[in-house]
Design a protein around this motif. Structure first.
Motif, PDB file in Angstrom:
ATOM      1  N   MET B  32       0.836  -1.198   0.000  1.00  0.00           N
ATOM      2  CA  MET B  32       0.000   0.000   0.000  1.00  0.00           C
ATOM      3  C   MET B  32       0.869   1.246   0.000  1.00  0.00           C
ATOM      4  SD  MET B  32      -3.141  -1.176   2.504  1.00  0.00           S
ATOM      5  CE  MET B  32      -4.240   0.138   1.931  1.00  0.00           C
ATOM      6  N   TYR B  33       0.330   2.342  -0.542  1.00  0.00           N
ATOM      7  CA  TYR B  33       1.124   3.541  -0.802  1.00  0.00           C
ATOM      8  C   TYR B  33       0.305   4.796  -0.501  1.00  0.00           C
ATOM      9  CZ  TYR B  33       3.165  -0.086  -3.783  1.00  0.00           C
ATOM     10  OH  TYR B  33       3.689  -1.261  -4.255  1.00  0.00           O
ATOM     11  N   TRP B  34       1.012   5.849  -0.096  1.00  0.00           N
ATOM     12  CA  TRP B  34       0.415   7.176   0.011  1.00  0.00           C
ATOM     13  C   TRP B  34       1.189   8.134  -0.894  1.00  0.00           C
ATOM     14  CZ3 TRP B  34      -4.061   8.774   1.698  1.00  0.00           C
ATOM     15  CH2 TRP B  34      -4.733   8.041   2.680  1.00  0.00           C
ATOM     16  N   ARG B  44       3.770  12.340  -5.999  1.00  0.00           N
ATOM     17  CA  ARG B  44       5.009  12.130  -5.237  1.00  0.00           C
ATOM     18  C   ARG B  44       4.730  11.189  -4.069  1.00  0.00           C
ATOM     19  NH1 ARG B  44       7.223  17.922  -3.761  1.00  0.00           N
ATOM     20  NH2 ARG B  44       4.987  18.314  -3.467  1.00  0.00           N
ATOM     21  N   LEU B  45       5.591  10.201  -3.924  1.00  0.00           N
ATOM     22  CA  LEU B  45       5.397   9.165  -2.911  1.00  0.00           C
ATOM     23  C   LEU B  45       5.772   9.697  -1.528  1.00  0.00           C
ATOM     24  CD1 LEU B  45       4.713   6.166  -2.403  1.00  0.00           C
ATOM     25  CD2 LEU B  45       7.151   5.673  -2.749  1.00  0.00           C
ATOM     26  N   ILE B  46       4.861   9.526  -0.573  1.00  0.00           N
ATOM     27  CA  ILE B  46       5.109   9.987   0.795  1.00  0.00           C
ATOM     28  C   ILE B  46       5.686   8.827   1.620  1.00  0.00           C
ATOM     29  CG2 ILE B  46       4.106  11.037   2.855  1.00  0.00           C
ATOM     30  CD1 ILE B  46       1.787  12.007   1.068  1.00  0.00           C
ATOM     31  N   TYR B  47       4.934   7.759   1.734  1.00  0.00           N
ATOM     32  CA  TYR B  47       5.336   6.553   2.436  1.00  0.00           C
ATOM     33  C   TYR B  47       4.713   5.366   1.716  1.00  0.00           C
ATOM     34  CZ  TYR B  47       7.313   8.347   6.866  1.00  0.00           C
ATOM     35  OH  TYR B  47       8.107   8.921   7.836  1.00  0.00           O
ATOM     36  N   TYR B  48       5.303   4.198   1.936  1.00  0.00           N
ATOM     37  CA  TYR B  48       4.689   2.988   1.441  1.00  0.00           C
ATOM     38  C   TYR B  48       4.929   1.842   2.405  1.00  0.00           C
ATOM     39  CZ  TYR B  48       9.330   1.516  -0.331  1.00  0.00           C
ATOM     40  OH  TYR B  48      10.652   1.160  -0.439  1.00  0.00           O
ATOM     41  N   SER B  49       4.122   0.806   2.229  1.00  0.00           N
ATOM     42  CA  SER B  49       4.218  -0.401   3.035  1.00  0.00           C
ATOM     43  C   SER B  49       4.235  -1.588   2.082  1.00  0.00           C
ATOM     44  CB  SER B  49       3.023  -0.487   3.983  1.00  0.00           C
ATOM     45  OG  SER B  49       3.001  -1.729   4.639  1.00  0.00           O
ATOM     46  N   ALA B  50       5.403  -2.183   1.926  1.00  0.00           N
ATOM     47  CA  ALA B  50       5.533  -3.283   0.965  1.00  0.00           C
ATOM     48  C   ALA B  50       4.737  -4.514   1.407  1.00  0.00           C
ATOM     49  CB  ALA B  50       7.005  -3.646   0.776  1.00  0.00           C
ATOM     50  N   VAL B  88      -3.829  17.154  -2.773  1.00  0.00           N
ATOM     51  CA  VAL B  88      -4.734  16.015  -2.922  1.00  0.00           C
ATOM     52  C   VAL B  88      -3.929  14.759  -2.605  1.00  0.00           C
ATOM     53  CG1 VAL B  88      -6.280  14.749  -4.435  1.00  0.00           C
ATOM     54  CG2 VAL B  88      -6.045  17.228  -4.702  1.00  0.00           C
ATOM     55  N   TYR B  89      -4.439  13.963  -1.686  1.00  0.00           N
ATOM     56  CA  TYR B  89      -3.731  12.765  -1.237  1.00  0.00           C
ATOM     57  C   TYR B  89      -4.405  11.515  -1.807  1.00  0.00           C
ATOM     58  CZ  TYR B  89      -1.267  15.791   1.973  1.00  0.00           C
ATOM     59  OH  TYR B  89      -0.466  16.785   2.497  1.00  0.00           O
ATOM     60  N   PHE B  90      -3.585  10.662  -2.398  1.00  0.00           N
ATOM     61  CA  PHE B  90      -4.086   9.413  -2.959  1.00  0.00           C
ATOM     62  C   PHE B  90      -3.440   8.225  -2.251  1.00  0.00           C
ATOM     63  CE2 PHE B  90      -6.717  10.714  -6.392  1.00  0.00           C
ATOM     64  CZ  PHE B  90      -6.189  11.902  -6.855  1.00  0.00           C
ATOM     65  N   CYS B  91      -4.270   7.260  -1.942  1.00  0.00           N
ATOM     66  CA  CYS B  91      -3.817   5.973  -1.449  1.00  0.00           C
ATOM     67  C   CYS B  91      -3.887   4.984  -2.616  1.00  0.00           C
ATOM     68  CB  CYS B  91      -4.705   5.524  -0.296  1.00  0.00           C
ATOM     69  SG  CYS B  91      -4.316   3.888   0.364  1.00  0.00           S
ATOM     70  N   ALA B  92      -2.978   4.033  -2.655  1.00  0.00           N
ATOM     71  CA  ALA B  92      -2.984   3.015  -3.699  1.00  0.00           C
ATOM     72  C   ALA B  92      -2.564   1.684  -3.097  1.00  0.00           C
ATOM     73  CB  ALA B  92      -2.050   3.404  -4.841  1.00  0.00           C
ATOM     74  N   SER B  93      -2.883   0.612  -3.799  1.00  0.00           N
ATOM     75  CA  SER B  93      -2.456  -0.707  -3.346  1.00  0.00           C
ATOM     76  C   SER B  93      -2.043  -1.543  -4.551  1.00  0.00           C
ATOM     77  CB  SER B  93      -3.573  -1.404  -2.573  1.00  0.00           C
ATOM     78  OG  SER B  93      -4.648  -1.757  -3.419  1.00  0.00           O
ATOM     79  N   SER B  94      -1.244  -2.569  -4.289  1.00  0.00           N
ATOM     80  CA  SER B  94      -0.821  -3.481  -5.347  1.00  0.00           C
ATOM     81  C   SER B  94      -0.509  -4.837  -4.728  1.00  0.00           C
ATOM     82  CB  SER B  94       0.406  -2.938  -6.082  1.00  0.00           C
ATOM     83  OG  SER B  94       1.552  -2.990  -5.253  1.00  0.00           O
TER      84      SER B  94
END
Lengths: 110, 113
Positions: B32-34, B44-50, B88-94
């Motif tokens: 997951m990503y912010w 621009r990537l703030i933090y992520y959790s692999a 604007v903040y986007f969350c994403a997942s993969s």
């Protein structure tokens, strides 16, 4: 130099035109290449996905990757007003997060 | 088919206030990503959790903290909001598969006054 460079536009074309969108990159480790489409006030949605070099076609959309030149392209044939959006290229080495271009804003005029 | 759900959709904060942006995915994704998106700056990537239990800094982590609460949820916290965090903040997942594409939420529009 940014890892991924993308002309922000805006780009305005008449309906039915062929649109060419491009990105260049500097990291030779990139091998996964994507194009996302983002409508106004929405989240990006995956449009095209390509692994390594070559072409991929999906309907009116064609994605091309030239790893030797570190250059990727998205072509839109017979463009429609519904194609008006921001197009973002994105790429990754595989074990690292995607790196995005700044996006190109496209307007297709009826 | 909810995909990635972000709350709230809009928020106005005063400088110095704190808040937490929530993100949840129902696709059984591991990563997951912010991101933040600003005019002319792209995503621009703030933090992520692999994967569950891990978090890593991205390109612009200053002023933010994250928590991977469980496999489904990844929150972003602003401890003391600043006008520069208007975005604007986007969350994403993969999935964990190498080179996987991302699924994005619809975004949170944050204004700090």
């Amino acid at each position: 130099q940014k890892e991924v460079e993308q002309d922000p536009g805006p780009l305005s074309v008449p309906e039915g035109a062929i649109v060419s969108l491009n990105c260049t990159y500097s990291n030779s480790a990139f091998q996964y290449f994507m194009w996302y489409r983002q409508y106004s006030r929405k989240g990006p949605e995956l449009l095209m996905y390509t692994y390594s070099s070559g072409n991929k076609e999906d309907g009116r959309f064609t994605a091309q990757v030239d790893k030797s030149s570190k250059y990727i392209s998205l072509f839109i044939r017979d463009s429609q007003p519904s194609d008006s959006a921001t197009y973002l290229c994105a790429m990754s080495a595989g074990n690292t997060p995607l790196v995005f271009g700044k996006g190109t804003r496209l307007s297709v005029i009826a | 088919n909810a995909g990635v759900t972000q709350t709230p959709k809009f928020q106005v904060l005063k400088t110095g206030q704190s808040m937490t942006l929530q993100c949840a995915q129902d696709m059984n994704h591991n990563s997951m990503y912010w991101y933040r998106q600003d005019p002319g700056m792209g995503l621009r990537l703030i933090y992520y959790s692999a994967s569950e239990g891990t978090t890593d800094k991205g390109e612009v982590p200053n002023g933010y903290n994250v928590s991977r609460l469980n496999k489904r949820e990844f929150s972003l916290r602003l401890e003391s909001a600043a006008p520069s965090q208007t975005s604007v903040y986007f969350c994403a997942s993969s999935s964990l598969d190498s080179g996987s594409s991302y699924t994005f939420g619809s975004g949170t529009r944050l204004t700090v006054v």
